[in-house]
Scaffold this motif. Sequence first.
Motif, PDB file in Angstrom:
ATOM      1  N   GLU A 106       0.850  -1.205   0.000  1.00 33.91           N
ATOM      2  CA  GLU A 106       0.000   0.000   0.000  1.00 33.91           C
ATOM      3  C   GLU A 106       0.888   1.258   0.000  1.00 33.91           C
ATOM      4  O   GLU A 106       0.635   2.209  -0.758  1.00 33.91           O
ATOM      5  CB  GLU A 106      -0.920  -0.005   1.220  1.00 33.91           C
ATOM      6  CG  GLU A 106      -1.814   1.230   1.268  1.00 33.91           C
ATOM      7  CD  GLU A 106      -2.588   1.369   2.576  1.00 33.91           C
ATOM      8  OE1 GLU A 106      -2.617   0.403   3.359  1.00 33.91           O
ATOM      9  OE2 GLU A 106      -3.145   2.466   2.806  1.00 33.91           O
ATOM     10  N   ASP A 125      -7.772   0.624  -2.570  1.00 30.23           N
ATOM     11  CA  ASP A 125      -8.812  -0.080  -1.812  1.00 30.23           C
ATOM     12  C   ASP A 125      -8.557  -1.582  -1.828  1.00 30.23           C
ATOM     13  O   ASP A 125      -8.650  -2.261  -0.804  1.00 30.23           O
ATOM     14  CB  ASP A 125     -10.191   0.191  -2.431  1.00 30.23           C
ATOM     15  CG  ASP A 125     -10.801   1.497  -1.949  1.00 30.23           C
ATOM     16  OD1 ASP A 125     -10.156   2.193  -1.140  1.00 30.23           O
ATOM     17  OD2 ASP A 125     -11.922   1.820  -2.396  1.00 30.23           O
ATOM     18  N   ARG A 128      -5.515  -2.695   0.318  1.00 32.57           N
ATOM     19  CA  ARG A 128      -5.847  -2.636   1.755  1.00 32.57           C
ATOM     20  C   ARG A 128      -6.721  -3.826   2.134  1.00 32.57           C
ATOM     21  O   ARG A 128      -6.545  -4.449   3.187  1.00 32.57           O
ATOM     22  CB  ARG A 128      -6.577  -1.333   2.072  1.00 32.57           C
ATOM     23  CG  ARG A 128      -5.704  -0.090   1.980  1.00 32.57           C
ATOM     24  CD  ARG A 128      -6.540   1.155   2.150  1.00 32.57           C
ATOM     25  NE  ARG A 128      -7.149   1.245   3.467  1.00 32.57           N
ATOM     26  CZ  ARG A 128      -8.302   1.875   3.716  1.00 32.57           C
ATOM     27  NH1 ARG A 128      -8.996   2.445   2.748  1.00 32.57           N
ATOM     28  NH2 ARG A 128      -8.769   1.913   4.948  1.00 32.57           N
ATOM     29  N   PHE A 129      -7.676  -4.116   1.279  1.00 38.61           N
ATOM     30  CA  PHE A 129      -8.600  -5.226   1.522  1.00 38.61           C
ATOM     31  C   PHE A 129      -7.848  -6.567   1.525  1.00 38.61           C
ATOM     32  O   PHE A 129      -8.068  -7.424   2.392  1.00 38.61           O
ATOM     33  CB  PHE A 129      -9.673  -5.198   0.430  1.00 38.61           C
ATOM     34  CG  PHE A 129     -10.694  -6.286   0.512  1.00 38.61           C
ATOM     35  CD1 PHE A 129     -11.279  -6.645   1.710  1.00 38.61           C
ATOM     36  CD2 PHE A 129     -11.086  -6.954  -0.639  1.00 38.61           C
ATOM     37  CE1 PHE A 129     -12.240  -7.650   1.772  1.00 38.61           C
ATOM     38  CE2 PHE A 129     -12.040  -7.957  -0.595  1.00 38.61           C
ATOM     39  CZ  PHE A 129     -12.608  -8.303   0.617  1.00 38.61           C
ATOM     40  N   LEU A 169     -12.592  -1.193   7.344  1.00 41.05           N
ATOM     41  CA  LEU A 169     -12.130  -0.415   6.198  1.00 41.05           C
ATOM     42  C   LEU A 169     -13.252   0.449   5.641  1.00 41.05           C
ATOM     43  O   LEU A 169     -14.384  -0.032   5.459  1.00 41.05           O
ATOM     44  CB  LEU A 169     -11.644  -1.361   5.088  1.00 41.05           C
ATOM     45  CG  LEU A 169     -10.563  -2.385   5.449  1.00 41.05           C
ATOM     46  CD1 LEU A 169     -10.381  -3.382   4.306  1.00 41.05           C
ATOM     47  CD2 LEU A 169      -9.246  -1.688   5.755  1.00 41.05           C
ATOM     48  N   LYS A 170     -12.927   1.702   5.367  1.00 39.52           N
ATOM     49  CA  LYS A 170     -13.822   2.559   4.587  1.00 39.52           C
ATOM     50  C   LYS A 170     -13.235   2.642   3.187  1.00 39.52           C
ATOM     51  O   LYS A 170     -12.106   3.106   3.015  1.00 39.52           O
ATOM     52  CB  LYS A 170     -13.921   3.952   5.207  1.00 39.52           C
ATOM     53  CG  LYS A 170     -14.860   4.870   4.435  1.00 39.52           C
ATOM     54  CD  LYS A 170     -14.872   6.287   5.019  1.00 39.52           C
ATOM     55  CE  LYS A 170     -15.803   7.178   4.208  1.00 39.52           C
ATOM     56  NZ  LYS A 170     -15.752   8.588   4.683  1.00 39.52           N
ATOM     57  N   LEU A 171     -13.985   2.183   2.223  1.00 45.50           N
ATOM     58  CA  LEU A 171     -13.466   2.041   0.867  1.00 45.50           C
ATOM     59  C   LEU A 171     -14.325   2.831  -0.120  1.00 45.50           C
ATOM     60  O   LEU A 171     -15.530   3.012   0.106  1.00 45.50           O
ATOM     61  CB  LEU A 171     -13.461   0.560   0.472  1.00 45.50           C
ATOM     62  CG  LEU A 171     -12.689  -0.367   1.427  1.00 45.50           C
ATOM     63  CD1 LEU A 171     -13.073  -1.821   1.208  1.00 45.50           C
ATOM     64  CD2 LEU A 171     -11.190  -0.167   1.247  1.00 45.50           C
ATOM     65  N   ASP A 172     -13.713   3.291  -1.179  1.00 47.11           N
ATOM     66  CA  ASP A 172     -14.458   4.038  -2.207  1.00 47.11           C
ATOM     67  C   ASP A 172     -15.144   3.112  -3.204  1.00 47.11           C
ATOM     68  O   ASP A 172     -15.971   3.557  -3.990  1.00 47.11           O
ATOM     69  CB  ASP A 172     -13.501   4.965  -2.966  1.00 47.11           C
ATOM     70  CG  ASP A 172     -12.963   6.068  -2.069  1.00 47.11           C
ATOM     71  OD1 ASP A 172     -13.708   6.511  -1.169  1.00 47.11           O
ATOM     72  OD2 ASP A 172     -11.804   6.477  -2.249  1.00 47.11           O
TER      73      ASP A 172
END
Lengths: 289, 285
Positions: A106, A125, A128-129, A169-172
Amino acid sequence: MQRAMASALFRPLTVDWNMQGQWNDGRPMEQFAAEFIKPNDRLSSFDRLEIYNRQYWFRILDCLYDDYPGLLAVVGEEQFLKLATTYLTKYQSDSYTLRNLGDRLEKFLREEPQWTEPNQALALDMVRFEWAQVVAFDGPSKPVVTPDDLIDTPPEQMRLGLQPYLSILKLDYPVDDFLIAVKKDADSLRGEASNAINSAPTSKGESSQIPLPKPDVTYLAVHRFDNMLYFKRLEPEGYIILEALIAGSTLENACVKAVEQSTRPNADWQALIKEWFDNWAALGWFCRR
Amino acid sequence: MPANPFNSYTEYGIGIGLRVPHYRHILAQKPVVDWFEIISENFMVDGGRPLEVLDQILEQYRVVQHGVAIYFGSADKFDREHLRRLKRLVKYTQTPWLSDHLCWGSVDGRYTHDLLPMPYTFAVARHTAQKIREARDYLEVPICVENVSSYAEYHVSEMSEWEFLSEVVEQADCGILLDVNNIYVSSQNHNFDPYDYLNNVPHARVGQIHIAGHSKFEKYILDTHDHPVLDPVWKMYAHAIKLCGNTATLLEWDDRIPSFEEVHNEALKANQFRDNIVASSPTNK
């Protein structure tokens, strides 16, 4: 001698999976290799060093192919190979285990966004995931809190820890749905490292057929239950509560923050929050700080 | 009776490597297996499925640890975190001995994740033996070092590989995990007689034997662990057993892994050589 040989192994292969022809100072690689490696009747010093150079790259690239099929699907196989090679050249493994090979991926993608253009946000994203899944697979756990642990603590003083293996996680992008479509096989333990690898890595999936996801803010928890890996969608307010708990907020302050930031005007917060906590507790997410 | 002072586990018989594709079969069917060898690094984790599987295996089977990343031959000092985790696992599995390779693989904290051949010099032997002693003292378990297969030799080497191995284990006072397949692979790659190797290592220090398959290429042989054991290796194994006595033996099969039964049956072929030794030993005549 070990430094010289390791430096040679860490240098990327050519596009034809061969060892580079020149050493760092411009000398022919054959000359460099011959300084410390004997030739035999079938193989030159170059040939013999090349066997190890290839094995090094085949092994570590194969590991990234296994651990990051989603990133591969986002950027495409050709670009993934370039990205992975550059990453592994810049950040050589500093761990005895291949599990940690992607721990700075990342960071690398943020430093060098050109490798993931025009899908940088999606790629970040995804990485990270996928790293969260590595952590959830075999990360540490702590004893789960029980009602008895909490019975004498009022909400305004109660601080809960979350399991170290759990990532929120906050993902777009909805990368979870995308990865499910991409990934054929669940993960497992790393391949054994004691045997030689004699072929270049290749993609295991059919990722090129799957359209990339459109932006859609997604809140995810990546965790394990009964030692199986899961990812679970969260409500935005649920995410805020968990994030606040991780940051050290009291239970009361975490809930207040979530309600204050919510855009839902008429929610039954008491019922919702009770439902979430019942669920999270049943999944064993809470531990002592 | 142990066959030699470093081989106190003669009765261990024939083991196989514990590998992911076989987990389901082993846990569900509980097949009769003398023992399993685990790759230590795969279980030096903090939690999750690997440790759950290990728990279940330990309930049913004897387990011996085999490592791939201690790197006794690296000039670097040990990674203390690695050793700490390894010791935790040693206590957990109660492994009767621990093996890893006579090789190097890390430099200045950077890892190649490979088993790289040593320069066979007296200075390197001293350094390596010192590290083996240090590891054994910290881990508090007997150590066997395994000869690796290799594809390169160094100008600076002062002796043969088997002389180097002997020098290291004598100085370290440790055991040998004699990989017969690796000897064969290296003998073909470096033009030596594999029986010279077998005949000239200190047999009294051989605590375990590895057998495996390999792949032939035009100009060299690669230790791929993706085939059944080939005839020349079986012949060498028979010779090794004659020299060392009955010794705990393990089949390695790490790539293109077939069914559990196929791997186990291949491993059990070793019994015919072990039984021959027992039948021909003086006490049985």
